[in-house]
Structure formats: C-alpha cells, structure tokens
Design a protein around this motif. Structure first.
Motif, PDB file in Angstrom:
ATOM      1  N   VAL A   1      72.104  44.869  30.596  1.00  0.00           N
ATOM      2  CA  VAL A   1      72.712  45.244  31.867  1.00  0.00           C
ATOM      3  C   VAL A   1      71.999  46.483  32.398  1.00  0.00           C
ATOM      4  O   VAL A   1      71.685  47.407  31.641  1.00  0.00           O
ATOM      5  CB  VAL A   1      74.215  45.543  31.682  1.00  0.00           C
ATOM      6  CG1 VAL A   1      74.841  45.998  32.983  1.00  0.00           C
ATOM      7  CG2 VAL A   1      74.931  44.311  31.133  1.00  0.00           C
ATOM      8  N   GLU A   2      71.734  46.511  33.679  1.00  0.00           N
ATOM      9  CA  GLU A   2      70.993  47.629  34.272  1.00  0.00           C
ATOM     10  C   GLU A   2      71.781  48.941  34.193  1.00  0.00           C
ATOM     11  O   GLU A   2      72.977  48.980  34.469  1.00  0.00           O
ATOM     12  CB  GLU A   2      70.664  47.333  35.737  1.00  0.00           C
ATOM     13  CG  GLU A   2      69.555  46.315  35.927  1.00  0.00           C
ATOM     14  CD  GLU A   2      68.204  46.833  35.455  1.00  0.00           C
ATOM     15  OE1 GLU A   2      67.978  48.064  35.535  1.00  0.00           O
ATOM     16  OE2 GLU A   2      67.393  46.016  34.990  1.00  0.00           O
ATOM     17  N   ASN A   3      71.096  50.012  33.793  1.00  0.00           N
ATOM     18  CA  ASN A   3      71.653  51.358  33.861  1.00  0.00           C
ATOM     19  C   ASN A   3      71.251  52.007  35.176  1.00  0.00           C
ATOM     20  O   ASN A   3      70.268  51.601  35.804  1.00  0.00           O
ATOM     21  CB  ASN A   3      71.111  52.211  32.706  1.00  0.00           C
ATOM     22  CG  ASN A   3      71.611  51.768  31.357  1.00  0.00           C
ATOM     23  OD1 ASN A   3      72.802  51.604  31.155  1.00  0.00           O
ATOM     24  ND2 ASN A   3      70.687  51.565  30.421  1.00  0.00           N
ATOM     25  N   LYS A   4      72.003  53.017  35.589  1.00  0.00           N
ATOM     26  CA  LYS A   4      71.572  53.810  36.730  1.00  0.00           C
ATOM     27  C   LYS A   4      70.252  54.475  36.376  1.00  0.00           C
ATOM     28  O   LYS A   4      69.998  54.808  35.214  1.00  0.00           O
ATOM     29  CB  LYS A   4      72.629  54.857  37.080  1.00  0.00           C
ATOM     30  CG  LYS A   4      73.945  54.275  37.575  1.00  0.00           C
ATOM     31  CD  LYS A   4      74.943  55.365  37.894  1.00  0.00           C
ATOM     32  CE  LYS A   4      76.255  54.789  38.405  1.00  0.00           C
ATOM     33  NZ  LYS A   4      77.258  55.846  38.690  1.00  0.00           N
ATOM     34  N   GLN A   5      69.397  54.687  37.357  1.00  0.00           N
ATOM     35  CA  GLN A   5      68.049  55.187  37.104  1.00  0.00           C
ATOM     36  C   GLN A   5      68.049  56.505  36.337  1.00  0.00           C
ATOM     37  O   GLN A   5      67.276  56.686  35.383  1.00  0.00           O
ATOM     38  CB  GLN A   5      67.284  55.355  38.424  1.00  0.00           C
ATOM     39  CG  GLN A   5      65.813  55.709  38.232  1.00  0.00           C
ATOM     40  CD  GLN A   5      65.047  55.714  39.547  1.00  0.00           C
ATOM     41  OE1 GLN A   5      65.625  55.535  40.619  1.00  0.00           O
ATOM     42  NE2 GLN A   5      63.743  55.924  39.459  1.00  0.00           N
ATOM     43  N   GLU A   6      68.936  57.441  36.724  1.00  0.00           N
ATOM     44  CA  GLU A   6      68.958  58.731  36.054  1.00  0.00           C
ATOM     45  C   GLU A   6      69.435  58.599  34.614  1.00  0.00           C
ATOM     46  O   GLU A   6      68.967  59.300  33.720  1.00  0.00           O
ATOM     47  CB  GLU A   6      69.837  59.734  36.822  1.00  0.00           C
ATOM     48  CG  GLU A   6      71.300  59.343  36.973  1.00  0.00           C
ATOM     49  CD  GLU A   6      71.567  58.487  38.203  1.00  0.00           C
ATOM     50  OE1 GLU A   6      72.728  58.440  38.624  1.00  0.00           O
ATOM     51  OE2 GLU A   6      70.601  57.899  38.722  1.00  0.00           O
TER      52      GLU A   6
ATOM     53  N   LEU B   1      68.177  58.273  28.686  1.00  0.00           N
ATOM     54  CA  LEU B   1      68.179  57.523  27.432  1.00  0.00           C
ATOM     55  C   LEU B   1      66.766  57.366  26.883  1.00  0.00           C
ATOM     56  O   LEU B   1      66.538  57.489  25.670  1.00  0.00           O
ATOM     57  CB  LEU B   1      68.829  56.147  27.633  1.00  0.00           C
ATOM     58  CG  LEU B   1      70.326  56.138  27.936  1.00  0.00           C
ATOM     59  CD1 LEU B   1      70.798  54.712  28.219  1.00  0.00           C
ATOM     60  CD2 LEU B   1      71.113  56.731  26.767  1.00  0.00           C
ATOM     61  N   ASP B   2      65.808  57.102  27.771  1.00  0.00           N
ATOM     62  CA  ASP B   2      64.412  56.965  27.337  1.00  0.00           C
ATOM     63  C   ASP B   2      63.918  58.268  26.703  1.00  0.00           C
ATOM     64  O   ASP B   2      63.267  58.255  25.646  1.00  0.00           O
ATOM     65  CB  ASP B   2      63.517  56.592  28.521  1.00  0.00           C
ATOM     66  CG  ASP B   2      63.672  55.134  28.933  1.00  0.00           C
ATOM     67  OD1 ASP B   2      64.129  54.332  28.095  1.00  0.00           O
ATOM     68  OD2 ASP B   2      63.344  54.811  30.089  1.00  0.00           O
ATOM     69  N   LEU B   3      64.205  59.400  27.356  1.00  0.00           N
ATOM     70  CA  LEU B   3      63.796  60.695  26.837  1.00  0.00           C
ATOM     71  C   LEU B   3      64.457  60.977  25.490  1.00  0.00           C
ATOM     72  O   LEU B   3      63.822  61.510  24.567  1.00  0.00           O
ATOM     73  CB  LEU B   3      64.140  61.796  27.837  1.00  0.00           C
ATOM     74  CG  LEU B   3      63.779  63.235  27.430  1.00  0.00           C
ATOM     75  CD1 LEU B   3      62.275  63.362  27.238  1.00  0.00           C
ATOM     76  CD2 LEU B   3      64.280  64.217  28.486  1.00  0.00           C
ATOM     77  N   HIS B   4      65.727  60.613  25.373  1.00  0.00           N
ATOM     78  CA  HIS B   4      66.484  60.808  24.147  1.00  0.00           C
ATOM     79  C   HIS B   4      65.801  60.097  22.980  1.00  0.00           C
ATOM     80  O   HIS B   4      65.639  60.671  21.899  1.00  0.00           O
ATOM     81  CB  HIS B   4      67.898  60.263  24.355  1.00  0.00           C
ATOM     82  CG  HIS B   4      68.902  60.792  23.393  1.00  0.00           C
ATOM     83  ND1 HIS B   4      69.544  61.995  23.561  1.00  0.00           N
ATOM     84  CD2 HIS B   4      69.381  60.278  22.229  1.00  0.00           C
ATOM     85  CE1 HIS B   4      70.377  62.205  22.560  1.00  0.00           C
ATOM     86  NE2 HIS B   4      70.299  61.175  21.730  1.00  0.00           N
ATOM     87  N   LEU B   5      65.394  58.851  23.209  1.00  0.00           N
ATOM     88  CA  LEU B   5      64.750  58.071  22.152  1.00  0.00           C
ATOM     89  C   LEU B   5      63.328  58.554  21.893  1.00  0.00           C
ATOM     90  O   LEU B   5      62.862  58.525  20.746  1.00  0.00           O
ATOM     91  CB  LEU B   5      64.750  56.586  22.512  1.00  0.00           C
ATOM     92  CG  LEU B   5      66.129  55.919  22.606  1.00  0.00           C
ATOM     93  CD1 LEU B   5      65.990  54.454  22.989  1.00  0.00           C
ATOM     94  CD2 LEU B   5      66.902  56.055  21.300  1.00  0.00           C
ATOM     95  N   ASP B   6      62.629  58.987  22.927  1.00  0.00           N
ATOM     96  CA  ASP B   6      61.275  59.513  22.754  1.00  0.00           C
ATOM     97  C   ASP B   6      61.279  60.752  21.849  1.00  0.00           C
ATOM     98  O   ASP B   6      60.346  60.968  21.071  1.00  0.00           O
ATOM     99  CB  ASP B   6      60.648  59.874  24.103  1.00  0.00           C
ATOM    100  CG  ASP B   6      60.257  58.639  24.912  1.00  0.00           C
ATOM    101  OD1 ASP B   6      60.110  57.551  24.308  1.00  0.00           O
ATOM    102  OD2 ASP B   6      60.116  58.776  26.145  1.00  0.00           O
TER     103      ASP B   6
END
Length: 379
Positions: free
Chosen positions: A33-38, A43-48
């Motif tokens: 399911v799509e997340n809001k862009q922000e 989340l991407d930064l968190h995993l990076d």
C-alpha cells in the motif's frame, strides 16, 4: 510483515539473490500500500541507517455482517544491534477512547477508520511509533501453514473447536506435541472459551503458531515451496513495506529472527455500558504499571531514549482513560462481541456455572450487569 521479513532472511541465509530476490521484490511491490511521500522517505532513511524498527501485525476476520475486524493485534520491535525481536499481544477487547470521541474496543478501530485508525490507537497505547504494518486475513494463514507443510506445536490441553466454516467441534487438538495443518493451526490459535487462561492463553498460542511458522520459513525446504508460499498469501496480505525496503531488511536485520521474546500485557476485565449497543459490554483494561513497563522496554529496544513521548500523547497526564466520565456516541461503526457462546441467557451467567470472565477472575458477579447475549463470537 514478519512473514515477509522471514522470506528475506531465508534469501540471505541461503546466499540466493537472482530469481528469488527478484520474485520477492516484485511480490512486495505488487501487494504494498502506498505511503505518503514524506513517510516513505523517512522509512527509507531509517532502513539505510540500519536503525531498529517496529511493525504492527494484524489478523483480520469478517464479522457476520461482513465488516472487517482485527482479532489478532501484535506489535513487534526489531533491533539489528541486539539481534533480537520483542513481541507483545494487545487483547482485542482493550478499551480505547479516541480523540474524536469514539469509545470502543481496540479491534473495532479497523472497522471504524481502517489501518490508520488502529495504528494510531496502538501508538497511543504503547507510546511508540509504528514503522510498518501487515494485515493477514485468516484464510491467508490457513494457506500459508499448508504451503510450508504444517507447523509443530505443543498443546497443554486437549480440546475441540470450530473450523473456519463455523462447524462446531470440527477440529480436534490433542494434549502434547503435534503437527497441525492450516485449519487446525487457525483453530488452535483462536480458541479461548475452553482455556483456563482465557484471552492470555489464546495470545500465547497465537505467538506459538507465529514462532512455529518462523521455524518452517527459515528451513531449507522453504526454497522448494517459495513460489507456492508467495502465491498462497498474495490475495490475503496487505502491507506498507516496499520491495526495496524488504531487501534492505533482509540484508541487515536477518539475525534478529534468532531471538524472539514475548512480553505479557496483563490487566482486568469489566463491564462497560455502551449506549450504541444498549448493553453492558465486556472490555479489557491493561494494568497501567505493566503497560508502562512494556512501553519502556519497547522504547529501549527501539533506541528511542527514556524521555521519548509519542506526539499523540504529548500533553496527556496519563495513559489511563477516565472510564467513568466519558461520553459514548449513540451510533458507532463498531460491533458487539460478547465473550460467551450461550445466546439465550444472560451471557455472564451461562447455564451450568460461572461465566468465562468470572472464572478467569476478571469479573465479580456484581460487575456482570444484566446484559443479554448477542451473537456468539467466532472462536
């Protein structure tokens, strides 16, 4: 979500990347399911940065009026540094009072406002942020267990329970170790009425089934059933994790699956009058000191810091709701789900002895009220 994480773990453990990694990536991009862009960027930064994250696991069922309800609510936190997972089950009858004036059981939040509403209430209750969520309906659980060839459990009691088609006593569970197929695993995880530990016994069995599934999913034979497993759960799984996020989790968090600790949220039951039902309804009230301790443990596991307060709880003096002075709206999208099967008598005084709530020590006879039973719950 946790099952998806395990798919990724297995890929890395087996050193397989090509076809299986591509299939996994495509699978999650299809069902996600799509997340809001922000939110997505965060989340991407968190995993990076390989930080700990949390996930809300929901088991979805349909009530008799075809409304969705979440009968299984589990929060798991994953810490890659400690290489561990902490897991806590939230009783479905937990009473919540939302900011927009709704007073209901927590599992009705999904019916009222979808995933965002129940996620919000879980965040408020535990005072932690929820990074990801996964919703698996019970048909998906049946198919998943069958796809891995069944799960091994150890039952501390013998009992019979209805199947997913609501046929009474269709599933027979013996005492001791045994292997269960999908229907049996679902029945084993959902039974409550016959368990002397009530809702807590059911939560323990649900977590036992999850751990048994984990063991099967990380076994080498999983590769021979890889596509079968993905096909089995695809129509029944909803999540906000993306394919590339799943592969990052697989690469950096896989060792956490080796250590899973279950935390127990204890509390008391009581009768609360809901005008929109016209009945006294059984609700669960967590012990505040236990709730605070669990919240503290989860915050530490997520490395949030001792002073962290979730934005939804800022300015609140206590997590406790003033249950005596709240106003319940006349109408609600929730549903009535009494914890008893006898639908001809006062459901807290069934024929032949004490009610379930009384026998569990959750209610005194004086607290039972005079509510009449409605439709019996699905076990």
């Amino acid at each position: 979500m946790i099952f998806g994480i395990l798919f990724g773990f297995v890929l890395l453990l087996g050193g397989v990347v090509g076809y299986y990694a591509s299939s996994l990536n495509s699978f999650f991009n299809t069902i996600s399911v799509e997340n809001k862009q922000e939110v997505q960027k965060e989340l991407d930064l968190h995993l990076d940065e390989v930080k700990p994250f949390s996930v809300l696991l929901l088991g979805e069922d349909l009530a008799q009026d075809d409304t969705s309800r979440t009968d299984t609510i589990i929060v798991a936190t994953v810490n890659p540094t400690e290489k561990s997972v902490k897991m806590v089950s939230i009783p479905r009858d937990t009473l919540v009072h939302t900011e927009d004036g709704i007073t209901e059981k927590i599992n009705a939040m999904y019916t009222i406002g979808g995933i965002e509403k129940i996620k919000e209430e879980v965040e408020k209750l535990l005072d932690i942020p929820i990074s990801f969520y996964s919703i698996l309906d019970f048909k998906g659980l049946i198919k998943l267990v069958d796809a891995v060839g069944g799960v091994n459990i150890h039952s501390n009691m013998e009992f019979t329970v209805q199947n997913s088609q609501e046929k009474a006593d269709a599933i027979k569970i013996k005492k001791g170790p045994q292997k269960l197929n999908g229907e049996e695993a679902l029945g084993y995880a959902r039974m409550r009425q016959q368990d002397p530990e009530g809702v807590f016994g059911r939560q323990a069995r649900q977590e036992e089934v999850i751990k048994a599934l984990i063991k099967e999913l990380v076994s080498p034979k999983m590769f021979t059933h890889f596509d079968e497993i993905l096909d089995a759960i695809a129509p029944h799984l909803k999540t906000n994790v993306k394919g590339d996020q799943m592969l990052k989790i697989a690469a950096n968090y896989m060792s956490a699956a080796n250590s899973i600790e279950s935390l127990s949220l204890t509390g008391e039951g009581e009768m609360t009058y809901f005008p929109h039902y016209g009945l006294n309804v059984y609700v669960f009230l967590p012990h505040e000191e236990v709730l605070r301790d669990i919240s503290k443990q989860l915050k530490e596991h997520l490395e949030l810091g001792a002073d962290y307060v979730h934005p939804l709880n800022e300015g609140r003096e206590s997590w406790e709701v003033d249950h005596e002075n709240i106003e319940v709206p006349e109408q609600s999208s929730g549903y009535y789900d009494p914890p008893a099967q006898n639908n001809t008598q006062n459901y807290y005084q069934p024929s032949g002895g004490q009610s379930e709530a009384q026998s569990e020590g959750l209610l005194t006879p004086e607290a039972s009220g005079q509510a009449q039973a409605g439709d019996p719950p699905i076990e």
